[in-house]
Design a protein around this motif. Sequence first.
Motif, PDB file in Angstrom:
ATOM      1  N   PRO A  98      21.813 -16.981  -4.017  1.00 55.10           N
ATOM      2  CA  PRO A  98      20.348 -17.008  -3.962  1.00 55.10           C
ATOM      3  C   PRO A  98      19.751 -15.696  -4.465  1.00 55.10           C
ATOM      4  CG  PRO A  98      21.222 -16.548  -1.790  1.00 55.10           C
ATOM      5  CD  PRO A  98      22.417 -16.816  -2.673  1.00 55.10           C
ATOM      6  N   THR A  99      18.478 -15.734  -4.815  1.00 56.40           N
ATOM      7  CA  THR A  99      17.839 -14.524  -5.295  1.00 56.40           C
ATOM      8  C   THR A  99      17.806 -13.470  -4.197  1.00 56.40           C
ATOM      9  OG1 THR A  99      15.651 -15.355  -4.684  1.00 56.40           O
ATOM     10  CG2 THR A  99      16.401 -15.782  -6.947  1.00 56.40           C
ATOM     11  N   ALA A 144       0.805  -1.212   0.000  1.00 51.11           N
ATOM     12  CA  ALA A 144       0.000   0.000   0.000  1.00 51.11           C
ATOM     13  C   ALA A 144       0.844   1.270   0.000  1.00 51.11           C
ATOM     14  CB  ALA A 144      -0.926   0.005   1.222  1.00 51.11           C
ATOM     15  N   GLY A 145       2.160   1.138   0.096  1.00 51.97           N
ATOM     16  CA  GLY A 145       3.030   2.305   0.130  1.00 51.97           C
ATOM     17  C   GLY A 145       3.577   2.645  -1.244  1.00 51.97           C
ATOM     18  N   PHE A 146       4.722   3.327  -1.237  1.00 51.15           N
ATOM     19  CA  PHE A 146       5.334   3.791  -2.479  1.00 51.15           C
ATOM     20  C   PHE A 146       6.529   2.932  -2.876  1.00 51.15           C
ATOM     21  CE2 PHE A 146       3.040   7.390  -0.779  1.00 51.15           C
ATOM     22  CZ  PHE A 146       2.494   7.989  -1.902  1.00 51.15           C
ATOM     23  N   ARG A 147       6.763   1.834  -2.192  1.00 50.00           N
ATOM     24  CA  ARG A 147       7.896   0.981  -2.501  1.00 50.00           C
ATOM     25  C   ARG A 147       7.623   0.121  -3.732  1.00 50.00           C
ATOM     26  NH1 ARG A 147       7.242   1.197   2.904  1.00 50.00           N
ATOM     27  NH2 ARG A 147       5.808  -0.536   2.874  1.00 50.00           N
ATOM     28  N   CYS A 148       8.652  -0.093  -4.529  1.00 46.39           N
ATOM     29  CA  CYS A 148       8.596  -1.009  -5.675  1.00 46.39           C
ATOM     30  C   CYS A 148       9.647  -2.095  -5.454  1.00 46.39           C
ATOM     31  CB  CYS A 148       8.866  -0.268  -6.987  1.00 46.39           C
ATOM     32  SG  CYS A 148       7.651   1.007  -7.390  1.00 46.39           S
ATOM     33  N   TYR A 149       9.279  -3.339  -5.772  1.00 49.72           N
ATOM     34  CA  TYR A 149      10.129  -4.491  -5.502  1.00 49.72           C
ATOM     35  C   TYR A 149      10.506  -5.194  -6.808  1.00 49.72           C
ATOM     36  CZ  TYR A 149       8.334  -3.904  -0.743  1.00 49.72           C
ATOM     37  OH  TYR A 149       7.992  -3.394   0.475  1.00 49.72           O
ATOM     38  N   PHE A 150      11.759  -5.653  -6.850  1.00 46.37           N
ATOM     39  CA  PHE A 150      12.252  -6.376  -8.013  1.00 46.37           C
ATOM     40  C   PHE A 150      13.076  -7.566  -7.527  1.00 46.37           C
ATOM     41  CE2 PHE A 150      11.831  -1.918  -8.921  1.00 46.37           C
ATOM     42  CZ  PHE A 150      11.170  -1.879 -10.147  1.00 46.37           C
ATOM     43  N   ARG A 151      12.844  -8.740  -8.126  1.00 48.81           N
ATOM     44  CA  ARG A 151      13.630  -9.918  -7.771  1.00 48.81           C
ATOM     45  C   ARG A 151      14.860  -9.986  -8.675  1.00 48.81           C
ATOM     46  NH1 ARG A 151       9.848 -13.935  -6.740  1.00 48.81           N
ATOM     47  NH2 ARG A 151      10.179 -13.530  -4.514  1.00 48.81           N
ATOM     48  N   VAL A 152      16.014 -10.112  -8.037  1.00 52.67           N
ATOM     49  CA  VAL A 152      17.283 -10.211  -8.759  1.00 52.67           C
ATOM     50  C   VAL A 152      17.584 -11.688  -8.968  1.00 52.67           C
ATOM     51  CG1 VAL A 152      19.706  -9.536  -8.776  1.00 52.67           C
ATOM     52  CG2 VAL A 152      18.037  -8.118  -7.561  1.00 52.67           C
ATOM     53  N   LEU A 181      18.965  -3.403  -1.012  1.00 55.17           N
ATOM     54  CA  LEU A 181      19.128  -4.775  -1.491  1.00 55.17           C
ATOM     55  C   LEU A 181      18.929  -5.692  -0.295  1.00 55.17           C
ATOM     56  CD1 LEU A 181      19.841  -6.355  -4.089  1.00 55.17           C
ATOM     57  CD2 LEU A 181      22.211  -6.420  -3.266  1.00 55.17           C
ATOM     58  N   LEU A 182      17.891  -6.547  -0.371  1.00 58.95           N
ATOM     59  CA  LEU A 182      17.437  -7.315   0.784  1.00 58.95           C
ATOM     60  C   LEU A 182      17.425  -8.808   0.517  1.00 58.95           C
ATOM     61  CD1 LEU A 182      14.242  -5.227   1.685  1.00 58.95           C
ATOM     62  CD2 LEU A 182      16.588  -4.849   2.492  1.00 58.95           C
ATOM     63  N   GLU A 183      17.404  -9.564   1.606  1.00 56.34           N
ATOM     64  CA  GLU A 183      17.125 -10.995   1.555  1.00 56.34           C
ATOM     65  C   GLU A 183      15.755 -11.225   0.927  1.00 56.34           C
ATOM     66  OE1 GLU A 183      16.482 -14.682   4.764  1.00 56.34           O
ATOM     67  OE2 GLU A 183      16.879 -12.632   5.451  1.00 56.34           O
ATOM     68  N   ASP A 184      15.663 -12.238   0.074  1.00 54.71           N
ATOM     69  CA  ASP A 184      14.402 -12.575  -0.591  1.00 54.71           C
ATOM     70  C   ASP A 184      13.683 -13.639   0.237  1.00 54.71           C
ATOM     71  OD1 ASP A 184      12.327 -13.121  -2.285  1.00 54.71           O
ATOM     72  OD2 ASP A 184      13.562 -13.859  -3.945  1.00 54.71           O
ATOM     73  N   PHE A 185      12.517 -13.297   0.754  1.00 56.61           N
ATOM     74  CA  PHE A 185      11.718 -14.229   1.547  1.00 56.61           C
ATOM     75  C   PHE A 185      10.868 -15.156   0.681  1.00 56.61           C
ATOM     76  CE2 PHE A 185      11.294 -11.861   5.907  1.00 56.61           C
ATOM     77  CZ  PHE A 185      12.597 -12.215   6.194  1.00 56.61           C
ATOM     78  N   ILE A 209      19.752  -7.174   5.347  1.00 56.58           N
ATOM     79  CA  ILE A 209      19.998  -6.006   4.505  1.00 56.58           C
ATOM     80  C   ILE A 209      21.439  -6.055   4.020  1.00 56.58           C
ATOM     81  CG2 ILE A 209      20.023  -3.477   4.443  1.00 56.58           C
ATOM     82  CD1 ILE A 209      17.993  -3.620   6.823  1.00 56.58           C
ATOM     83  N   PHE A 210      21.601  -6.107   2.695  1.00 54.80           N
ATOM     84  CA  PHE A 210      22.936  -6.248   2.116  1.00 54.80           C
ATOM     85  C   PHE A 210      23.507  -4.928   1.604  1.00 54.80           C
ATOM     86  CE2 PHE A 210      20.852 -10.409   1.573  1.00 54.80           C
ATOM     87  CZ  PHE A 210      21.729 -11.177   2.333  1.00 54.80           C
TER      88      PHE A 210
END
Length: 326
Positions: free
Chosen positions: A22-23, A10-18, A67-71, A56-57
């Motif tokens: 691991p991803t 619901a916020g302004f964040r956009c997510y992308f899987r690298v 750049l975060l851990e992918d859950f 958090i990487f």
Amino acid sequence: MSLTPLNGDAGFRCYFRVNCQPTLLAVSAPPTHENNRAFVDIALLLRGQGVHTPAIFAVDYQHGYLLLEDFGDQLLLPLLNAQTVDALYLKAESALLAIQRAGVGAHAIPPYDSRRLLEEMQLFPEWFVSRLLGVELGEGERQLLEQGFELLLDSALSQPTVLVHRDFHSRNLMLLENGDIGVIDFQDAVTGPLTYDLVSLLRDCYIRWPADVVSRRALNYFRRAVAADIATPVSDKQFLRWFDLMGLQRHIKVLGIFARLYLRDGKAGYLHDLPLVIRYTLEQLDSYPELDNLKRWFERRVLPAVVEQPWYQPWQQAGDSLREPL
């Protein structure tokens, strides 16, 4: 290496899987809209308490990139049914205990004080009643709402104070491959009432459970909180009053937030969740005689306008078809 866009929140964040191994998740979180420093600080605080928040990487605070851990993709919500609810909620409640054990210490976490709680409830008359339903409120009606809001504020502020996730529900909890609960969307954490996150979980705006299940789980959690020295003992009646009135504050707020997400942000999907939130609101108004005037006002002024809305469905049955009865 490629980036695959994912559904956001619901916020302004956009997510992308690298697509590395691991991803990982690349996040665009505009610093003009998102508090990325709070996200990082609270993530580290909670991880130190054993809560599984994303590792958090890398962070670029200036431009709003993380750049975060992918859950993964397994939210708790689609897994919940009559057979799984007890086991999955036990895991979620254990994660909540760990959150509430987290000492805030030097962390600059804002208080969930009367000003903030009241501002949230004011979203209801502004965005839901006036803007979405088109109901213009008179001065006497506004005073009636203020009196009800004061009662809810008094109850909230009388509770033990803990770290509050502030949006602890089945769309912000994930089941990880190792069976742990992953916790996301915690950047708006505050210090506030003991029951806030618990009622967010057990009276979830996206799934409903029978009243006896909710009260049983709420009281069991309270006993665990007392045993963990998070809360001091009070009567079951007092705790359930805190729980119910905290839920009413939250659902009044959510009616305003969901209306705003539609009207301001163009997110129409939240309209379909309004009937369940209305059901929760009326059920809790019905439980406490001191709120009778507010309940009668809601029935007389709000419900007739709700029935005219294209998203309307009978609120009395909202949520009943989501899962098999227990």
